[in-house]
Design a protein around this motif. Structure first.
Motif, PDB file in Angstrom:
ATOM      1  N   LYS A   1       0.867  -1.316  -0.080  1.00 58.88           N
ATOM      2  CA  LYS A   1       0.013  -0.077  -0.017  1.00 58.88           C
ATOM      3  C   LYS A   1       0.798   1.041  -0.018  1.00 58.88           C
ATOM      4  N   PRO A   2       0.200   2.233  -0.112  1.00 59.35           N
ATOM      5  CA  PRO A   2       1.120   3.644  -0.260  1.00 59.35           C
ATOM      6  C   PRO A   2       1.427   4.104   1.244  1.00 59.35           C
ATOM      7  N   VAL A   3       1.941   3.544   1.919  1.00 55.12           N
ATOM      8  CA  VAL A   3       1.948   3.697   3.423  1.00 55.12           C
ATOM      9  C   VAL A   3       3.234   2.862   3.972  1.00 55.12           C
ATOM     10  N   ILE A   4       4.056   3.403   4.774  1.00 54.17           N
ATOM     11  CA  ILE A   4       5.138   2.583   5.330  1.00 54.17           C
ATOM     12  C   ILE A   4       4.744   2.237   6.890  1.00 54.17           C
ATOM     13  N   THR A   5       4.843   1.246   7.398  1.00 55.00           N
ATOM     14  CA  THR A   5       4.382   0.808   8.829  1.00 55.00           C
ATOM     15  C   THR A   5       5.764   1.013   9.637  1.00 55.00           C
ATOM     16  N   TYR A   6       5.536   1.799  10.628  1.00 53.34           N
ATOM     17  CA  TYR A   6       6.746   1.814  11.905  1.00 53.34           C
ATOM     18  C   TYR A   6       6.578   1.428  13.128  1.00 53.34           C
ATOM     19  N   THR A   7       7.386   0.788  13.686  1.00 46.81           N
ATOM     20  CA  THR A   7       7.501   0.335  14.987  1.00 46.81           C
ATOM     21  C   THR A   7       8.768   0.717  15.491  1.00 46.81           C
ATOM     22  N   GLN A   8       8.795   0.803  16.915  1.00 46.99           N
ATOM     23  CA  GLN A   8       9.967   1.114  17.721  1.00 46.99           C
ATOM     24  C   GLN A   8       9.739   0.767  18.682  1.00 46.99           C
ATOM     25  N   LYS A   9      10.966   0.242  19.457  1.00 45.01           N
ATOM     26  CA  LYS A   9      10.965  -0.514  21.099  1.00 45.01           C
ATOM     27  C   LYS A   9      12.548   0.028  21.634  1.00 45.01           C
TER      28      LYS A   9
ATOM     29  N   GLY B   1      18.740  -4.872  29.719  1.00 49.69           N
ATOM     30  CA  GLY B   1      17.512  -5.248  28.664  1.00 49.69           C
ATOM     31  C   GLY B   1      16.204  -5.099  29.055  1.00 49.69           C
ATOM     32  N   GLU B   2      15.760  -4.323  30.172  1.00 52.60           N
ATOM     33  CA  GLU B   2      14.500  -4.229  30.565  1.00 52.60           C
ATOM     34  C   GLU B   2      13.788  -3.282  29.633  1.00 52.60           C
ATOM     35  N   PRO B   3      12.482  -3.387  29.142  1.00 46.56           N
ATOM     36  CA  PRO B   3      11.984  -2.594  28.246  1.00 46.56           C
ATOM     37  C   PRO B   3      11.613  -1.458  28.867  1.00 46.56           C
ATOM     38  N   MET B   4      11.709  -0.062  27.877  1.00 48.67           N
ATOM     39  CA  MET B   4      11.847   1.225  28.425  1.00 48.67           C
ATOM     40  C   MET B   4      10.444   1.768  27.533  1.00 48.67           C
ATOM     41  N   HIS B   5      10.439   1.871  26.412  1.00 52.82           N
ATOM     42  CA  HIS B   5       9.610   2.678  25.361  1.00 52.82           C
ATOM     43  C   HIS B   5       9.110   1.939  24.191  1.00 52.82           C
ATOM     44  N   ALA B   6       8.030   2.126  23.798  1.00 51.59           N
ATOM     45  CA  ALA B   6       7.264   1.558  22.435  1.00 51.59           C
ATOM     46  C   ALA B   6       6.689   2.413  21.615  1.00 51.59           C
ATOM     47  N   GLU B   7       6.645   2.432  20.375  1.00 48.34           N
ATOM     48  CA  GLU B   7       5.455   3.259  19.554  1.00 48.34           C
ATOM     49  C   GLU B   7       5.548   2.533  18.315  1.00 48.34           C
TER      50      GLU B   7
END
Length: 170
Positions: free
Chosen positions: A61-69, A76-82
């Motif tokens: 599709k005409p869109v890019i999917t973005y994920t961040q962690k 190694g403890e998780p901090m942030h995600a979007e």
């Protein structure tokens, strides 16, 4: 598995990757998984270092999917995600929506320069945030590394650096 050789039936195999939509072709330099380290700070918080992974993908599709962690380097403890969506336009502009794990949402607009591999974003709206008033994000690929800087303004502080990182494609 129901094949005589223990394999999965053809109907359950992964489909081939979709063809690249022409609208996202100028941003192919972002596509893929990036990993690296960053550092953050702000007048109201202590400075910190973090590990990070970004994934830019597409579905045809005409869109890019973005994920961040992100995670704490030491433990190694998780901090942030979007996560969100990036919609490039043929005129070199781009629209981005991002939802953060904190509940904050961003609607950003900006521009991209495919030749120089640069994306610049500025918040049009920061929602569900009592103190954050403005966010900018600048991305560039230099010598195969993805550099970015996030700047933030709050009710009590003008726009200033908050995060910066260098990531490598994996």
């Amino acid at each position: 598995m129901d094949g005589a050789d223990g394999s999965c039936p053809a109907s359950l195999s992964s489909p081939p990757p979709p063809p690249l939509h022409p609208a996202i072709a100028p941003l192919t330099f972002l596509l893929g998984k990036w990993r690296g380290e960053g550092e953050g700070g702000f007048p109201t918080i202590n400075s910190f270092a973090y590990g990070e992974e970004l994934l830019f993908s597409h579905s045809g599709k005409p869109v890019i999917t973005y994920t961040q962690k992100t995670w704490k380097l030491a433990s190694g403890e998780p901090m942030h995600a979007e996560s969100g969506y990036w919609r490039p336009k043929p005129d070199g502009t781009i629209e981005v929506v991002i939802a953060q794990s904190t509940g904050l949402v961003e609607v950003q607009k900006g521009s991209y320069d495919a030749e120089n591999m640069i994306v610049t974003l500025h918040s049009e709206l920061v929602g569900n945030a009592s103190k954050v008033k403005e966010i900018t994000r600048d991305f560039s690929v230099v010598n195969d590394g993805l550099h970015y800087v996030v700047r933030m303004a709050t009710t009590h502080h003008v726009l200033q650096p908050h995060l910066k990182a260098l990531l490598w494609k994996v």
